[in-house]
Design an enzyme around this catalytic site. Structure first.
Site, PDB file in Angstrom:
ATOM      1  N   SER A   1       5.437  -7.381  -5.798  1.00 24.05           N
ATOM      2  CA  SER A   1       6.002  -6.217  -5.098  1.00 24.05           C
ATOM      3  C   SER A   1       7.375  -6.555  -4.537  1.00 24.05           C
ATOM      4  CB  SER A   1       5.097  -5.680  -3.982  1.00 24.05           C
ATOM      5  OG  SER A   1       5.482  -6.170  -2.715  1.00 24.05           O
TER       6      SER A   1
ATOM      7  N   TYR B   1       1.975  -9.715   5.739  1.00 23.51           N
ATOM      8  CA  TYR B   1       2.250  -9.261   4.378  1.00 23.51           C
ATOM      9  C   TYR B   1       3.554  -9.858   3.871  1.00 23.51           C
ATOM     10  CZ  TYR B   1       3.111  -5.972   0.521  1.00 23.51           C
ATOM     11  OH  TYR B   1       3.364  -5.414  -0.705  1.00 23.51           O
TER      12      TYR B   1
END
Length: 321
Positions: free
Chosen positions: A140, A153
């Site tokens: 990502s 994250y």
């Protein structure tokens, strides 16, 4: 090109993982699908079988290294070797660093970062024995752009990028073993629905959101023609460029956008989401956040982003004079 290859996909029970499984299934491959939620995983398997794939489901918690060792063994037995391994399973916790329980941040890192490392470590002996293999990491754009209120994250995604780069260098003597990284922008997936939330506000992904099938097609393309990295979506390129050139300004804008949203969003209870346990909802490919993103549909966002970045840059230059 991939017909009858053995492909392992972690986090295949919903969202991007499910989309990736369905895309590979169209080429009649042998799929080994892994996730914690066996009910949702079997649903994915049935859809893949209907497309012509042979499928084996293996209940797997990627935060446990022994589970990945078992997954690799099951896949090798099922397919008489492993051709492609897709590291995809991931979780998300949103909230300020101090409001987010430390054990939650730790589990995000164990799943997102160590889960990828465990997966690579489990499959690499098979690749080396075969003399070939393709490891694909779905990272990502978070691997290039830090996300305020998502410290765990961001730590995991930056960590995956560093781990992958080091592994690629180490494998230079194995020309037929490839490590490929995919960097998609925000997806219309159930990820936000599953996220742990300590903001006290209803969460929504930042627009524009991309069709997870677009990422799935990109992953299949990497399996067919391996390359070191692939940016998926024009927004990914924009974010990477913006943070690379103007990291301070880009982070300031990001923090302001998130803070403004949280100040205006509806109140919501706090939840651990799927951090420690699976959830019985949101197990489709799509999250229902909007229309699938097409390149032309995102031009207005790209233009707005470029204009905002340019304006802030000029303002900053004038203030420093």
């Amino acid at each position: 090109m991939l017909n009858q290859k053995t492909i392992v996909i972690t986090g295949a029970s919903s969202g991007a993982g499910k989309a990736i499984a369905l895309e590979f299934a169209q080429q009649a491959n042998k799929l080994v699908l892994a996730a914690r939620n066996m009910v949702a995983l079997e649903e994915t398997a049935e859809e893949c079988r209907a497309l012509g794939a042979e499928v084996k489901c293996v209940q797997t918690d990627v935060s446990e290294p022994t589970a990945l060792i078992n997954l690799a063994s099951e896949a090798d037995d099922f397919g008489n070797g492993i051709d492609v391994w897709v590291n995809n399973a991931g979780i998300l916790a949103v909230g300020s660093f101090t409001d987010t329980p430390l054990e939650v941040t730790e589990q995000v890192i164990r799943t997102n970062l160590l889960g990828y490392i465990y997966g690579a470590h489990a499959v690499m002996p098979y690749f080396k024995k075969q003399g070939r293999g393709i490891l694909i990491n779905n990272i990502s754009i978070g691997g290039f752009m830090p996300v305020p209120y998502g410290v765990g994250y961001s730590a995991s995604k930056f960590g995956i990028r560093g781990f992958s780069s080091a592994l690629k260098a180490e494998l230079k003597d194995f020309p037929d073993i490839h490590v490929c990284d995919a960097y998609p922008a925000f997806l219309d997936s159930p990820g936000i629905q599953h996220a742990a939330n300590y903001t006290g506000k209803v969460l929504k992904p930042a627009p524009p959101v991309y069709d997870p099938r677009r990422l799935a097609m990109a992953i299949v393309s990497l399996a067919e023609n391996p390359r070191s990295e692939l940016m998926v979506g024009s927004i990914s390129n924009l974010i990477r460029l913006a943070y690379g050139i103007l990291p301070g300004i880009t982070l300031t804008i990001t923090k302001a956008v998130i803070s403004t949203y949280l100040n205006q969003a509806k109140d919501s209870g706090k939840t651990n989401g799927n951090i420690f346990n699976t959830l019985a909802f949101g197990n489709a490919v799509f999250g229902g956040w909007g229309l699938p993103g097409r390149p032309k549909a995102h031009r207005k966002y790209i233009a707005a982003g470029l204009l905002a970045t340019t304006a802030l840059s000029l303002l900053l230059v004038r203030k420093t004079r």
